[in-house]
Design a protein around this motif. Structure first.
Motif, PDB file in Angstrom:
ATOM      1  N   ASP A 124      51.355  14.520  10.129  1.00 52.56           N
ATOM      2  CA  ASP A 124      51.501  15.829  10.766  1.00 52.56           C
ATOM      3  C   ASP A 124      52.254  15.757  12.085  1.00 52.56           C
ATOM      4  OD1 ASP A 124      49.954  16.783   8.639  1.00 52.56           O
ATOM      5  OD2 ASP A 124      48.089  16.546   9.751  1.00 52.56           O
ATOM      6  N   GLN A 125      52.027  14.691  12.845  1.00 54.06           N
ATOM      7  CA  GLN A 125      52.678  14.585  14.154  1.00 54.06           C
ATOM      8  C   GLN A 125      54.190  14.444  14.003  1.00 54.06           C
ATOM      9  OE1 GLN A 125      51.035  11.587  16.714  1.00 54.06           O
ATOM     10  NE2 GLN A 125      52.602  11.836  18.281  1.00 54.06           N
ATOM     11  N   VAL A 126      54.616  13.636  13.054  1.00 57.59           N
ATOM     12  CA  VAL A 126      56.061  13.468  12.816  1.00 57.59           C
ATOM     13  C   VAL A 126      56.662  14.786  12.339  1.00 57.59           C
ATOM     14  CG1 VAL A 126      57.818  12.197  11.530  1.00 57.59           C
ATOM     15  CG2 VAL A 126      55.720  11.038  12.245  1.00 57.59           C
ATOM     16  N   LEU A 127      55.952  15.465  11.461  1.00 56.46           N
ATOM     17  CA  LEU A 127      56.433  16.749  10.957  1.00 56.46           C
ATOM     18  C   LEU A 127      56.548  17.765  12.091  1.00 56.46           C
ATOM     19  CD1 LEU A 127      57.207  18.106   8.263  1.00 56.46           C
ATOM     20  CD2 LEU A 127      54.831  18.829   8.046  1.00 56.46           C
ATOM     21  N   ALA A 128      55.562  17.789  12.974  1.00 61.49           N
ATOM     22  CA  ALA A 128      55.592  18.725  14.108  1.00 61.49           C
ATOM     23  C   ALA A 128      56.739  18.398  15.062  1.00 61.49           C
ATOM     24  CB  ALA A 128      54.257  18.686  14.848  1.00 61.49           C
ATOM     25  N   GLU A 129      56.970  17.116  15.290  1.00 62.09           N
ATOM     26  CA  GLU A 129      58.078  16.712  16.172  1.00 62.09           C
ATOM     27  C   GLU A 129      59.422  17.126  15.592  1.00 62.09           C
ATOM     28  OE1 GLU A 129      57.477  12.538  16.494  1.00 62.09           O
ATOM     29  OE2 GLU A 129      55.908  12.692  18.039  1.00 62.09           O
ATOM     30  N   ARG A 130      59.563  16.999  14.270  1.00 63.56           N
ATOM     31  CA  ARG A 130      60.828  17.395  13.632  1.00 63.56           C
ATOM     32  C   ARG A 130      61.055  18.899  13.754  1.00 63.56           C
ATOM     33  NH1 ARG A 130      63.681  14.567  10.029  1.00 63.56           N
ATOM     34  NH2 ARG A 130      63.753  16.216   8.447  1.00 63.56           N
ATOM     35  N   LYS A 131      60.009  19.671  13.625  1.00 63.51           N
ATOM     36  CA  LYS A 131      60.141  21.120  13.769  1.00 63.51           C
ATOM     37  C   LYS A 131      60.469  21.489  15.214  1.00 63.51           C
ATOM     38  CE  LYS A 131      57.043  22.325   9.935  1.00 63.51           C
ATOM     39  NZ  LYS A 131      55.740  22.920   9.544  1.00 63.51           N
ATOM     40  N   LYS A 132      59.855  20.761  16.152  1.00 59.46           N
ATOM     41  CA  LYS A 132      60.063  21.064  17.573  1.00 59.46           C
ATOM     42  C   LYS A 132      61.476  20.736  18.024  1.00 59.46           C
ATOM     43  CE  LYS A 132      58.076  20.173  22.146  1.00 59.46           C
ATOM     44  NZ  LYS A 132      57.006  19.453  22.905  1.00 59.46           N
ATOM     45  N   ASP A 133      62.003  19.563  17.572  1.00 60.67           N
ATOM     46  CA  ASP A 133      63.338  19.172  18.041  1.00 60.67           C
ATOM     47  C   ASP A 133      64.465  19.658  17.132  1.00 60.67           C
ATOM     48  OD1 ASP A 133      63.455  17.425  15.846  1.00 60.67           O
ATOM     49  OD2 ASP A 133      62.943  15.656  17.019  1.00 60.67           O
ATOM     50  N   GLY A 134      64.112  20.401  16.088  1.00 60.29           N
ATOM     51  CA  GLY A 134      65.128  20.991  15.219  1.00 60.29           C
ATOM     52  C   GLY A 134      65.663  20.080  14.137  1.00 60.29           C
ATOM     53  N   SER A 135      65.104  18.882  14.003  1.00 60.51           N
ATOM     54  CA  SER A 135      65.620  17.939  13.004  1.00 60.51           C
ATOM     55  C   SER A 135      65.029  18.136  11.617  1.00 60.51           C
ATOM     56  CB  SER A 135      65.368  16.493  13.466  1.00 60.51           C
ATOM     57  OG  SER A 135      63.981  16.240  13.587  1.00 60.51           O
ATOM     58  N   SER A 136      64.113  19.109  11.466  1.00 58.81           N
ATOM     59  CA  SER A 136      63.477  19.333  10.162  1.00 58.81           C
ATOM     60  C   SER A 136      64.459  19.842   9.113  1.00 58.81           C
ATOM     61  CB  SER A 136      62.306  20.318  10.294  1.00 58.81           C
ATOM     62  OG  SER A 136      62.762  21.569  10.766  1.00 58.81           O
ATOM     63  N   THR A 137      65.636  20.266   9.547  1.00 60.39           N
ATOM     64  CA  THR A 137      66.653  20.718   8.590  1.00 60.39           C
ATOM     65  C   THR A 137      67.637  19.607   8.249  1.00 60.39           C
ATOM     66  OG1 THR A 137      68.021  21.551  10.413  1.00 60.39           O
ATOM     67  CG2 THR A 137      66.498  23.108   9.381  1.00 60.39           C
TER      68      THR A 137
END
Length: 268
Positions: A124-137
Motif C-alpha cells: 500500500d505504501q508504494v502504491l500511495a507514493e506512486r499516486k502522490k508523485d504521479g508515477s502511477s500512470t
C-alpha cells in the motif's frame, strides 16, 4: 454474470501475481536421521512449480542442524517436472533450517499491471507514493530477488536451530519451534530486513487443501513495531509465510527493488 466475471478476473490476477513466488519445501517436513532426503524448490505457486531455477542464480544455499552444516554445490541439485530438487543426507535428530537465496533479475511491467500487482501484494505504501508523485500512470522496471527458508524436523528431538538467522536480505525467523504447535495454536515469527525487524509489512500465509489452490485460500496479516506477525494454523499440513519488501531504487534504469521472502513448515 458479474460475480462470475469477477471470479475469473481475480483468478487471473492470482496467476499473474503469484507466478514468480519461490518456495523451499519437502514431501514431508518430518524426516529420519542419517538418511538420504530431498528438498524441492518450487518457482510458481505453493502447489505447482512453473520452471526450474538455473544454478547460476542460486547463492548461499545451506542446511543447518545440531552439529550439522551442509552447503550444497551444483551437483547436489537436479531438475525435474519444472522444479529444482536438492539432494542431501540428514544428520542426527533435531530441528533443522534450510535456506536458499537468488541473484536478482529485472521485470518490466505496464502501469496497469504494476499497480494491480502492488495492490494484490498489499504494498500500500508504494502504491500511495506512486499516486502522490504521479508515477502511477507510468510503467515500472523492478529488480527482484528471492530468499526462501524451510524448517525441518528430524525425528523427535527438538532443538533451537529453527531460530537461526541465515543472513539473507529478508527472512522470517520463528519465535518458537513450529513443530511444537498443534492445529489451532498461535505461532509467531519475526520478519527481518538486513537483520533488523521490519514493521508494518503485509504477510500472506496459507496451506494446501486438496482441490483448492493455496493462493486462493491465502490470508494476510501485518507485522507489528517489533517486526512480529502471528498466525493461527487451524489444520495440520504444510504451511507457508510470504512477503515482498519494495523500495524505490537509485540504480540507473531501475525504478524499484524488491526482496521476496517465504518460509515453509508443517503442523501435525
Amino acid at each position: 454474470m458479474k460475480s462470475i466475471l469477477r471470479t475469473i478476473l481475480l483468478t487471473g490476477c492470482l496467476v499473474v501475481f503469484s507466478s514468480h513466488e519461490l518456495f523451499l519445501k519437502a514431501d514431508s517436513h518430518f524426516l529420519a536421521a542419517n538418511m538420504p532426503a530431498e528438498l524441492h524448490l518450487f518457482n510458481g505457486t505453493f502447489d505447482k512449480s512453473e520452471n526450474s531455477i538455473s544454478r547460476d542464480r542460486i547463492i548461499d544455499p545451506k542446511i543447518v542442524g545440531p552439529e550439522y552444516t551442509f552447503k550444497p554445490v551444483d551437483g547436489d541439485f537436479y531438475d525435474k517436472d519444472n522444479a529444482t530438487f536438492l539432494k542431501f543426507k540428514t544428520g542426527d535428530a533435531g530441528t533443522y533450517v534450510a535456506g536458499i537465496s537468488t541473484l536478482p533479475r529485472n521485470l518490466k511491467m505496464t502501469a496497469e499491471k504494476f499497480n494491480e500487482y502492488l495492490e494484490h501484494e498489499g504494498l500500500d505504501q508504494v502504491l500511495a507514493e506512486r499516486k502522490k508523485d504521479g508515477s502511477s500512470t507510468s510503467g515500472a522496471n523492478e529488480k527482484y530477488s528471492k530468499h526462501v527458508k524451510s524448517v525441518l524436523q528430524i525425528e523427535g528431538k527438538r532443538t533451537d536451530h529453527y531460530q537461526l538467522e541465515m543472513g539473507y536480505p529478508i527472512e522470517f525467523v520463528p519465535l518458537s519451534n513450529p513443530f511444537d504447535a498443534k492445529p489451532g495454536d498461535a505461532i509467531s515469527f519475526r520478519l527481518l530486513r538486513d537483520g533488523k525487524p521490519l514493521s508494518d509489512q503485509t504477510v500472506h500465509y496459507s496451506t494446501i487443501i486438496p482441490g483448492v489452490d493455496a493462493h486462493e485460500n491465502e490470508n494476510s496479516t501485518k507485522t507489528d513495531a517489533q517486526g512480529i506477525c502471528t498466525i493461527q494454523p487451524e489444520t495440520a499440513g504444510q504451511w507457508y509465510l510470504a512477503t515482498i519488501h519494495m523500495t524505490q531504487s537509485d540504480e540507473a534504469d531501475i525504478d524499484y527493488e524488491s526482496n521476496w521472502a517465504t518460509l515453509t513448515f508443517a503442523i501435525k
